[in-house]
Design an enzyme around this catalytic site. Sequence first.
Site, PDB file in Angstrom:
ATOM      1  N   ALA A   1      95.127  19.481  51.089  1.00 15.67           N
ATOM      2  CA  ALA A   1      95.973  19.708  49.967  1.00 15.67           C
ATOM      3  C   ALA A   1      95.740  19.000  48.467  1.00 15.67           C
ATOM      4  CB  ALA A   1      97.343  19.368  50.267  1.00 15.67           C
TER       5      ALA A   1
ATOM      6  N   SER B   1      94.287  15.012  57.659  1.00 12.69           N
ATOM      7  CA  SER B   1      93.473  16.167  57.243  1.00 12.69           C
ATOM      8  C   SER B   1      94.233  17.125  56.254  1.00 12.69           C
ATOM      9  CB  SER B   1      92.784  16.889  58.662  1.00 12.69           C
ATOM     10  OG  SER B   1      92.011  15.802  59.369  1.00 12.69           O
ATOM     11  N   CYS B   2      95.385  17.332  56.768  1.00 21.04           N
ATOM     12  CA  CYS B   2      96.190  18.348  55.908  1.00 21.04           C
ATOM     13  C   CYS B   2      96.389  17.806  54.391  1.00 21.04           C
ATOM     14  CB  CYS B   2      97.386  18.808  56.491  1.00 21.04           C
ATOM     15  SG  CYS B   2      97.109  19.668  58.101  1.00 21.04           S
ATOM     16  N   THR B   3      96.682  16.476  54.480  1.00 18.99           N
ATOM     17  CA  THR B   3      96.908  15.915  53.127  1.00 18.99           C
ATOM     18  C   THR B   3      95.726  15.911  52.175  1.00 18.99           C
ATOM     19  OG1 THR B   3      98.803  14.466  54.241  1.00 18.99           O
ATOM     20  CG2 THR B   3      97.582  13.683  52.178  1.00 18.99           C
TER      21      THR B   3
END
Length: 214
Positions: free
Chosen positions: A113, A108-110
């Site tokens: 970003a 999710s963070c990738t």
Amino acid sequence: MASFSLPTNNTLPFLLHSRTPKATLSQNPPLLPKSSRSQFHGLKLSNSSPVSIPSSSYVKGSIVAKITEGSLAPAFTLKDQDGKTVSLSKFKGKPVVVYFYPADESPSCTKQACAFRDSYEKFKKAGAEVIGISGDDPSSHKAFKQKNKLPFTLLSDDGNKVRKEWGVPADLFGALPGRQTYVLDKNGVVRLVYNNQFQPEKHIDETLKFLQSA
């Protein structure tokens, strides 16, 4: 639906002391599975004792952030992906998007970003700078930035001190660092607070929409 009857004799005064009935949880509260290591850096779920779901009042309280729209953003100085110190005051005079995320490399963070990366030119056109903050160390940030070709700064919040100071709410009953985005105006005043843990790309949509309408 459960039913009950009022007791008799001397037990009625005892009931009068309880003004607010408590929500009844299951007799067998759900347990976390016996997993050892979370994909999020620094998080470990223990299976040594049962974990029950907290009360609704705890959950409600956990999503209340300290920094609200109209607040002056607290100053901070953190190390970036190259180990250099960066202060929030460096960006004064232009809008700043500060987004807190759980950890480098998580799916999710990738996704979040990369969505900021793909829309970075739109943020620049709106005159805004983007800063990502998590508890990962500078070397992790550097690898994450290079791997995904991120054009913006990533800051290392050692011990999650800034996250706590800004009051970023945690998710999953405190087990998962929160995902929250702030838009600051050129004077450092918070103009937008957006929280959405499980739809990371919505952060980009909402912040851009706000900046473009300002």
